[in-house]
Design a protein around this motif. Sequence first.
Motif, mmCIF file in Angstrom:
data_model
loop_
_atom_site.group_PDB
_atom_site.id
_atom_site.type_symbol
_atom_site.label_atom_id
_atom_site.label_comp_id
_atom_site.label_asym_id
_atom_site.label_seq_id
_atom_site.Cartn_x
_atom_site.Cartn_y
_atom_site.Cartn_z
ATOM 1 N N ILE A 151 -1.290 0.180 11.989
ATOM 2 C CA ILE A 151 -1.284 -1.106 11.098
ATOM 3 C C ILE A 151 -2.608 -1.164 10.375
ATOM 4 O O ILE A 151 -2.697 -2.135 9.333
ATOM 5 C CB ILE A 151 -1.053 -2.216 12.047
ATOM 6 C CG1 ILE A 151 -1.987 -2.318 13.096
ATOM 7 C CG2 ILE A 151 0.242 -2.494 12.614
ATOM 8 C CD1 ILE A 151 -2.296 -3.732 13.809
ATOM 9 N N ASP A 152 -3.527 -0.285 10.840
ATOM 10 C CA ASP A 152 -4.733 -0.149 10.005
ATOM 11 C C ASP A 152 -4.533 0.453 8.639
ATOM 12 O O ASP A 152 -5.447 0.150 7.556
ATOM 13 C CB ASP A 152 -5.688 0.933 10.950
ATOM 14 C CG ASP A 152 -5.287 2.236 10.971
ATOM 15 O OD1 ASP A 152 -5.210 3.056 10.328
ATOM 16 O OD2 ASP A 152 -4.208 2.245 12.239
ATOM 17 N N ASP B 264 -2.726 -4.331 5.436
ATOM 18 C CA ASP B 264 -3.501 -5.433 5.527
ATOM 19 C C ASP B 264 -2.908 -6.499 6.568
ATOM 20 O O ASP B 264 -1.468 -6.076 7.001
ATOM 21 C CB ASP B 264 -3.996 -6.236 4.410
ATOM 22 C CG ASP B 264 -2.852 -6.798 3.647
ATOM 23 O OD1 ASP B 264 -1.853 -7.238 4.146
ATOM 24 O OD2 ASP B 264 -2.970 -6.809 2.209
ATOM 25 N N ALA B 265 -3.669 -7.325 7.140
ATOM 26 C CA ALA B 265 -3.094 -8.314 8.110
ATOM 27 C C ALA B 265 -1.644 -9.107 7.755
ATOM 28 O O ALA B 265 -0.976 -9.071 8.401
ATOM 29 C CB ALA B 265 -4.264 -9.199 8.603
ATOM 30 N N LYS B 266 -1.718 -9.439 6.348
ATOM 31 C CA LYS B 266 -0.848 -10.077 5.808
ATOM 32 C C LYS B 266 0.405 -9.458 5.983
ATOM 33 O O LYS B 266 1.681 -9.985 6.233
ATOM 34 C CB LYS B 266 -1.029 -10.668 4.318
ATOM 35 C CG LYS B 266 0.036 -11.700 3.966
ATOM 36 C CD LYS B 266 -0.493 -12.231 2.533
ATOM 37 C CE LYS B 266 0.589 -13.132 1.960
ATOM 38 N NZ LYS B 266 0.127 -13.555 0.589
ATOM 39 N N THR C 170 1.163 -6.587 7.557
ATOM 40 C CA THR C 170 1.517 -6.515 8.998
ATOM 41 C C THR C 170 2.257 -7.744 9.601
ATOM 42 O O THR C 170 3.374 -7.605 10.425
ATOM 43 C CB THR C 170 0.119 -6.373 9.863
ATOM 44 O OG1 THR C 170 -0.312 -5.261 9.538
ATOM 45 C CG2 THR C 170 0.613 -6.132 11.496
ATOM 46 N N ALA C 171 1.804 -8.810 9.515
ATOM 47 C CA ALA C 171 2.603 -10.303 10.003
ATOM 48 C C ALA C 171 3.971 -10.203 9.371
ATOM 49 O O ALA C 171 4.715 -10.627 10.001
ATOM 50 C CB ALA C 171 1.646 -11.362 9.709
#
Length: 315
Positions: A129-130, A133-135, A137-138
């Motif tokens: 997941i690195d 980006d976090a968005k 991933t979610a």
Amino acid sequence: MENQGIVIFQAKDLAKVVLPSGEERYARVSGKFRQQAIALKDYPIVGDRVVGHCYDQNQFLIDAVLPRKSFLQRKVAGNRLDEQGIAANVTTVFLTTSANEEFNLARLERFVTIVWDSGANPVIVLTKIDQIDAKETAAIVDQLKLTFGLPVLATTIYTDERTQFDRFLTPESIVAFIGSSGVGKSSLLNQLLGDERQTTSAIREEDGRGRHTTTSRQLFRLPNGAMVIDTPGMREISLETVTASSLDRHYQTIERLAENCRFKNCRHETEPNCAVKEALASGELSQELFNRYRKMEKEMAYLKRKEDFQARKRK
């Protein structure tokens, strides 16, 4: 005197068992076992509890495989009809897929189906997941939970992920990692072991995959007594070993809707008062999910016809 052991390593005809004392011995099946074995899947695989005899200094002769609580299998690659065991007596299977270009929902769906069919419980592990980006991933995690209704663990090798796995790694339980080549199964296993026990390679820049390094099935014991099986990457995922009930379990949302159709044998095509078509029209049921259901349903029907034809030829 007969001894019991657990198969902890298997690659072609080479195997290794661990005895209750913790002693490890190289193992092979007895002549009597070979005479009685009918199919490839009858032979010992990693996770099997076996009965046999110790001989020489470090050898073990397997006389029998004890009844399996679960059996994860796949069809042998190519046109052969026999099945190949992947792991036995597994309680949880971690379906490992990376968040980069390797991510494939349809392939993951097949993994989920073969795990339900084995008698084990599937858990989805999203790796790397690195690289997004976090968005993003979610959004992928939400999509996976909505599609499969399963636990989803989002991971990266750059943080310690062991606490995410703790609830599945109870003492004496056996779990397994499966997935395509290069998705990071061995890297996660090394984290759980706290040791670089499994060889890993750097990610290729052209496709974002790690180089495939696991070539055999092997069982490792964690400090708390839980056992973890690492497996080679799967290049081919066929549904030939899967029962129709496992397919229904995976698509239980559609099956529940179908219970409200006017006709019990509704094909969800032109029939009136079809609850599945109504759910598609309202958006309650994803058209993409239904299309994949149809595709897998047709494949299962084809494989059943193929199996019946082969059975008639053998008579």
